[in-house]
Design a protein around this motif. Structure first.
Motif, PDB file in Angstrom:
ATOM      1  N   LYS A 185      13.377 -13.116 -47.936  1.00 12.64           N
ATOM      2  CA  LYS A 185      14.436 -13.180 -46.937  1.00 12.64           C
ATOM      3  C   LYS A 185      13.965 -12.463 -45.672  1.00 12.64           C
ATOM      4  O   LYS A 185      13.466 -13.078 -44.744  1.00 12.64           O
ATOM      5  CB  LYS A 185      15.722 -12.558 -47.486  1.00 12.64           C
ATOM      6  N   THR A 186      14.069 -11.158 -45.674  1.00 13.14           N
ATOM      7  CA  THR A 186      13.753 -10.397 -44.478  1.00 13.14           C
ATOM      8  C   THR A 186      12.304 -10.582 -44.033  1.00 13.14           C
ATOM      9  O   THR A 186      12.025 -10.629 -42.831  1.00 13.14           O
ATOM     10  CB  THR A 186      14.033  -8.899 -44.732  1.00 13.14           C
ATOM     11  N   PHE A 187      11.377 -10.718 -44.965  1.00 11.27           N
ATOM     12  CA  PHE A 187       9.960 -10.675 -44.612  1.00 11.27           C
ATOM     13  C   PHE A 187       9.273 -12.039 -44.680  1.00 11.27           C
ATOM     14  O   PHE A 187       8.060 -12.121 -44.803  1.00 11.27           O
ATOM     15  CB  PHE A 187       9.252  -9.627 -45.482  1.00 11.27           C
ATOM     16  N   SER A 188      10.092 -13.115 -44.621  1.00  9.84           N
ATOM     17  CA  SER A 188       9.600 -14.431 -44.234  1.00  9.84           C
ATOM     18  C   SER A 188       8.694 -15.119 -45.227  1.00  9.84           C
ATOM     19  O   SER A 188       7.936 -15.999 -44.845  1.00  9.84           O
ATOM     20  CB  SER A 188       8.872 -14.337 -42.879  1.00  9.84           C
ATOM     21  N   THR A 189       8.773 -14.799 -46.499  1.00  7.80           N
ATOM     22  CA  THR A 189       8.050 -15.630 -47.458  1.00  7.80           C
ATOM     23  C   THR A 189       8.975 -16.774 -47.866  1.00  7.80           C
ATOM     24  O   THR A 189      10.194 -16.640 -47.824  1.00  7.80           O
ATOM     25  CB  THR A 189       7.611 -14.839 -48.707  1.00  7.80           C
ATOM     26  N   TRP A 239       2.949 -11.178 -42.375  1.00  5.74           N
ATOM     27  CA  TRP A 239       4.046 -11.273 -41.420  1.00  5.74           C
ATOM     28  C   TRP A 239       4.315  -9.927 -40.756  1.00  5.74           C
ATOM     29  O   TRP A 239       4.460  -9.831 -39.536  1.00  5.74           O
ATOM     30  CB  TRP A 239       5.292 -11.779 -42.144  1.00  5.74           C
ATOM     31  N   ILE A 240       4.344  -8.866 -41.562  1.00  7.01           N
ATOM     32  CA  ILE A 240       4.577  -7.527 -41.005  1.00  7.01           C
ATOM     33  C   ILE A 240       3.416  -7.112 -40.107  1.00  7.01           C
ATOM     34  O   ILE A 240       3.617  -6.575 -39.004  1.00  7.01           O
ATOM     35  CB  ILE A 240       4.785  -6.505 -42.136  1.00  7.01           C
ATOM     36  N   MET A 241       2.198  -7.357 -40.549  1.00  3.36           N
ATOM     37  CA  MET A 241       1.022  -6.962 -39.771  1.00  3.36           C
ATOM     38  C   MET A 241       0.975  -7.697 -38.429  1.00  3.36           C
ATOM     39  O   MET A 241       0.518  -7.137 -37.424  1.00  3.36           O
ATOM     40  CB  MET A 241      -0.246  -7.236 -40.567  1.00  3.36           C
ATOM     41  N   LEU A 259       3.477  -8.544 -36.610  1.00  2.00           N
ATOM     42  CA  LEU A 259       4.544  -8.081 -35.735  1.00  2.00           C
ATOM     43  C   LEU A 259       4.404  -6.619 -35.331  1.00  2.00           C
ATOM     44  O   LEU A 259       4.641  -6.266 -34.173  1.00  2.00           O
ATOM     45  CB  LEU A 259       5.904  -8.296 -36.426  1.00  2.00           C
ATOM     46  N   GLY A 260       4.027  -5.788 -36.285  1.00  2.00           N
ATOM     47  CA  GLY A 260       3.991  -4.358 -36.009  1.00  2.00           C
ATOM     48  C   GLY A 260       5.388  -3.777 -35.924  1.00  2.00           C
ATOM     49  O   GLY A 260       6.399  -4.487 -36.035  1.00  2.00           O
ATOM     50  N   ALA A 261       5.474  -2.471 -35.692  1.00  2.00           N
ATOM     51  CA  ALA A 261       6.767  -1.781 -35.677  1.00  2.00           C
ATOM     52  C   ALA A 261       7.667  -2.299 -34.566  1.00  2.00           C
ATOM     53  O   ALA A 261       8.859  -2.550 -34.775  1.00  2.00           O
ATOM     54  CB  ALA A 261       6.543  -0.277 -35.541  1.00  2.00           C
ATOM     55  N   GLU A 262       7.126  -2.480 -33.371  1.00  2.00           N
ATOM     56  CA  GLU A 262       7.947  -2.966 -32.268  1.00  2.00           C
ATOM     57  C   GLU A 262       8.422  -4.389 -32.522  1.00  2.00           C
ATOM     58  O   GLU A 262       9.557  -4.747 -32.185  1.00  2.00           O
ATOM     59  CB  GLU A 262       7.157  -2.889 -30.959  1.00  2.00           C
ATOM     60  N   GLY A 263       7.557  -5.209 -33.105  1.00  2.00           N
ATOM     61  CA  GLY A 263       7.936  -6.583 -33.407  1.00  2.00           C
ATOM     62  C   GLY A 263       9.047  -6.662 -34.432  1.00  2.00           C
ATOM     63  O   GLY A 263       9.939  -7.528 -34.336  1.00  2.00           O
ATOM     64  N   LEU A 264       9.020  -5.777 -35.434  1.00  2.00           N
ATOM     65  CA  LEU A 264      10.074  -5.774 -36.444  1.00  2.00           C
ATOM     66  C   LEU A 264      11.418  -5.435 -35.819  1.00  2.00           C
ATOM     67  O   LEU A 264      12.449  -6.040 -36.147  1.00  2.00           O
ATOM     68  CB  LEU A 264       9.748  -4.781 -37.555  1.00  2.00           C
ATOM     69  N   ARG A 265      11.429  -4.472 -34.922  1.00  2.57           N
ATOM     70  CA  ARG A 265      12.695  -4.137 -34.253  1.00  2.57           C
ATOM     71  C   ARG A 265      13.166  -5.314 -33.389  1.00  2.57           C
ATOM     72  O   ARG A 265      14.365  -5.600 -33.324  1.00  2.57           O
ATOM     73  CB  ARG A 265      12.542  -2.881 -33.402  1.00  2.57           C
ATOM     74  N   GLN A 266      12.232  -6.008 -32.744  1.00 10.45           N
ATOM     75  CA  GLN A 266      12.614  -7.163 -31.940  1.00 10.45           C
ATOM     76  C   GLN A 266      13.209  -8.262 -32.818  1.00 10.45           C
ATOM     77  O   GLN A 266      14.119  -8.983 -32.391  1.00 10.45           O
ATOM     78  CB  GLN A 266      11.412  -7.698 -31.172  1.00 10.45           C
ATOM     79  N   VAL A 267      12.688  -8.409 -34.046  1.00 11.76           N
ATOM     80  CA  VAL A 267      13.281  -9.360 -34.997  1.00 11.76           C
ATOM     81  C   VAL A 267      14.758  -9.036 -35.191  1.00 11.76           C
ATOM     82  O   VAL A 267      15.624  -9.925 -35.129  1.00 11.76           O
ATOM     83  CB  VAL A 267      12.531  -9.302 -36.343  1.00 11.76           C
ATOM     84  N   ALA A 268      15.070  -7.767 -35.446  1.00 10.81           N
ATOM     85  CA  ALA A 268      16.455  -7.369 -35.682  1.00 10.81           C
ATOM     86  C   ALA A 268      17.318  -7.601 -34.449  1.00 10.81           C
ATOM     87  O   ALA A 268      18.434  -8.136 -34.544  1.00 10.81           O
ATOM     88  CB  ALA A 268      16.503  -5.899 -36.099  1.00 10.81           C
ATOM     89  N   VAL A 283       3.600 -11.594 -51.740  1.00 10.19           N
ATOM     90  CA  VAL A 283       3.291 -10.258 -51.224  1.00 10.19           C
ATOM     91  C   VAL A 283       2.295 -10.373 -50.072  1.00 10.19           C
ATOM     92  O   VAL A 283       2.429  -9.713 -49.033  1.00 10.19           O
ATOM     93  CB  VAL A 283       2.745  -9.349 -52.337  1.00 10.19           C
ATOM     94  N   VAL A 284       1.299 -11.236 -50.232  1.00  9.32           N
ATOM     95  CA  VAL A 284       0.304 -11.434 -49.170  1.00  9.32           C
ATOM     96  C   VAL A 284       0.961 -12.038 -47.933  1.00  9.32           C
ATOM     97  O   VAL A 284       0.682 -11.623 -46.800  1.00  9.32           O
ATOM     98  CB  VAL A 284      -0.844 -12.340 -49.670  1.00  9.32           C
TER      99      VAL A 284
END
Length: 531
Positions: free
Chosen positions: A291-295, A371-373, A375-384, A365-366
């Motif tokens: 869900k959240t992490f796009s798999t 997906w997280i890598m 985006l990085g921390a700033e990208g994750l916040r932009q997702v939200a 998991v991969v």
């Protein structure tokens, strides 16, 4: 330049139609077992080389498995036809699958998942250092996102992660003299899996109903907690999209009587980088990687879950955990791993055991790691931030449709649960019928969990993946169907008209004697005795 000497800029632009024309393909495709023809093959399997090995009688089949026999062409044709009879994220605007967080899964991440190669679960850990490193790094990223100290990626779904958490809650209390704690508190708009897993584990479940503002009733929580309280299991934001601003007060109340607080973060898409489970005192949490992490959701599986814990719960994590032995360790001095560290599997002494075989759903998991890598921390916040913006924009559009409403006016985060109550009272058309008619335009929606505390509900969750024109189109479809309901309610009730089937006979769904979950059951119940 065109063939007539005109530039593309000079060509007239066709006006955009108000609604997209759509008609689903229909193939009347048989079940693959019915297509089987004896002797057909999709591939010629070479005979195994080397000495024959006699298998023990206990593991040998008496008869060959009855598998479909088909050529490659017919297999391909069969599944392509079935694919044309389905709606899915890559085909349509899927904001209607509320609480599922449907988002775009970058196709390049599929390549990364395949790049792990043909691994075997029983390979020695020395030969899978790359995969173990991804698990180790993914755990630490999720620990940072949630504020927890350790994370297990072993669960194969969100519900499996919830069950892992309730198993650790039970083990923790058993180790600390809390066997008498036999109650788990949850809320009506938390995911039903919280109550279901707690009940499966043997707990009495207490459900908090919403107050006048749609939030869990804190006075009801005060009345429910006591020496029998094992844990609070709560989803926040809840399935209505409402975030509980008093969440820390809830956690503190449960802690005051010795209970644990468990955070269902399946609906985390609107809070990434903004708030964390541990920061408000939660002892455990879980995520749905699908869900959240796009798999990919993969039509219900395999999914992937992750459960995080505070230091006090670490000894009870599912086994094995993935740990790194640092380069200054003497454990591997003189080996090929000396000087660079090594990833190893550890088995916690108080572990609740395995939640699924081996490490987890490695391909997903991969994908989540990639997906997280990316985006990085700033990208994750932009997702939200984008998900919240999309939700509130769509909510503004939906509330302009006569007959649609949001029961609670609290601030909605990543989704909202709407109501067609007014429209239904005026036209006699129900929410399910509006959703079915919307499918004639290539979209759909989910109503809600039962019981329907929100009357005539429909739940929409626009993630960060959708553009403004997608949301405009979706809202236009619902507005069109609502207008049809006012002009010709019987027409809406007769839908669908553009789908592979017309109406489903629901009576068979309520008759267990007709259920056929396997091909053999279908043959036995429905085909035997036919010519």
């Amino acid at each position: 330049m065109s063939g007539h000497g005109e530039s593309f800029a000079e060509l007239p632009v066709a006006p955009k139609p108000p609604l997209r024309r759509f008609h689903q393909a229909r193939w009347d495709e048989p079940i693959i077992f019915e297509l089987s023809q004896p002797g057909r093959r999709g591939i010629a399997v070479p005979k195994a080389e080397g000495p024959a090995v006699e298998l023990p009688a206990s593991v040998r089949r008496e008869h060959a498995p009855k598998l479909p026999e088909m050529s490659q062409l017919h297999v391909l044709r069969h599944y392509l036809r079935l694919s044309q009879e389905n709606l899915g994220f890559d085909l349509n605007i899927d904001v209607g699958q509320g609480t599922c967080t449907m988002k775009y899964s970058p196709k390049v991440n599929d390549l990364f998942a395949k790049a792990t190669g043909p691994l075997h679960p029983h390979q020695h850990e020395d030969t899978v250092q790359g995969v173990l490193e991804i698990y180790w790094r993914m755990e630490r990223m999720l620990a940072e996102i949630s504020g927890m100290s350790r994370v297990s990626l072993q669960p194969g779904s969100g519900s499996a992660a919830i069950y892992a958490n309730i198993a650790m809650i039970r083990a923790y209390h058993a180790a600390n003299g809390g066997e008498a704690r036999d109650q788990v508190i949850t809320t009506m708009f938390s995911h039903p899996s919280n109550a279901a897993c707690a009940k499966t584990a043997g707990y009495e479940v207490i459900t908090l109903m919403p107050d006048a503002n749609g939030l869990p009733d804190i006075e009801a929580l005060k009345a429910a907690i006591g020496p029998r309280t094992a844990a609070l299991m709560i989803t926040n934001p809840e399935d209505t999209g409402v975030f509980n601003p008093r969440i820390k007060e809830f956690v503190d109340l449960v802690h005051s009587v010795g209970g644990l607080a468990c955070y269902d973060q399946a609906n985390a898409n609107g809070i990434l980088g903004i708030t964390r489970a541990r920061d408000v005192g939660f002892d455990l949490c879980h995520f749905n990687l699908h869900k959240t992490f796009s798999t990919p959701h993969s039509c219900g599986g395999p999914a992937a879950g992750a459960c995080g814990v505070s230091p006090a719960l670490e000894p009870f994590l599912p086994e094995p955990t993935v740990d790194r032995v640092e380069s200054d360790s003497t454990e591997f001095e003189g080996t090929e791993f000396d000087g660079s560290g090594r990833f190893v599997l550890k088995y916690p002494e108080k572990s609740v055991g395995k939640i699924r075989p081996f490490l987890g759903v490695t391909p997903n998991v991969v994908r989540a790691y990639a997906w997280i890598m990316s985006l990085g921390a700033e990208g994750l916040r932009q997702v939200a931030e984008t998900a919240v913006l999309n939700n509130n924009y769509l909510m503004h559009k939906i509330l302009q449709i006569p007959g649609a409403s949001v029961p609670w006016n609290s601030r909605h985060v990543e989704q909202a649960r709407y109501s067609w109550q007014q429209l239904s009272e005026e036209t006699g058309v129900h929410s399910e019928e509006i959703g079915v008619r919307a499918a004639d335009f290539g979209v759909h929606y989910w109503t809600s969990h039962h019981p329907y505390l929100v009357p005539e509900p429909f739940t929409l969750e626009p993630t960060e993946s959708y553009a403004k024109e997608d949301l405009d189109e979706y809202a236009a479809i619902l507005a069109h169907v609502a207008d049809e309901a006012r002009r010709d309610p019987e027409f809406v009730k007769g839908a669908p008209y553009n789908q592979t089937i017309h109406k489903i006979d629901m009576t068979s769904l309520d008759d267990p004697k007709q259920w056929a979950p396997t091909w053999r059951a279908y043959v036995r119940k429905h085909l035997q005795g036919q010519d």
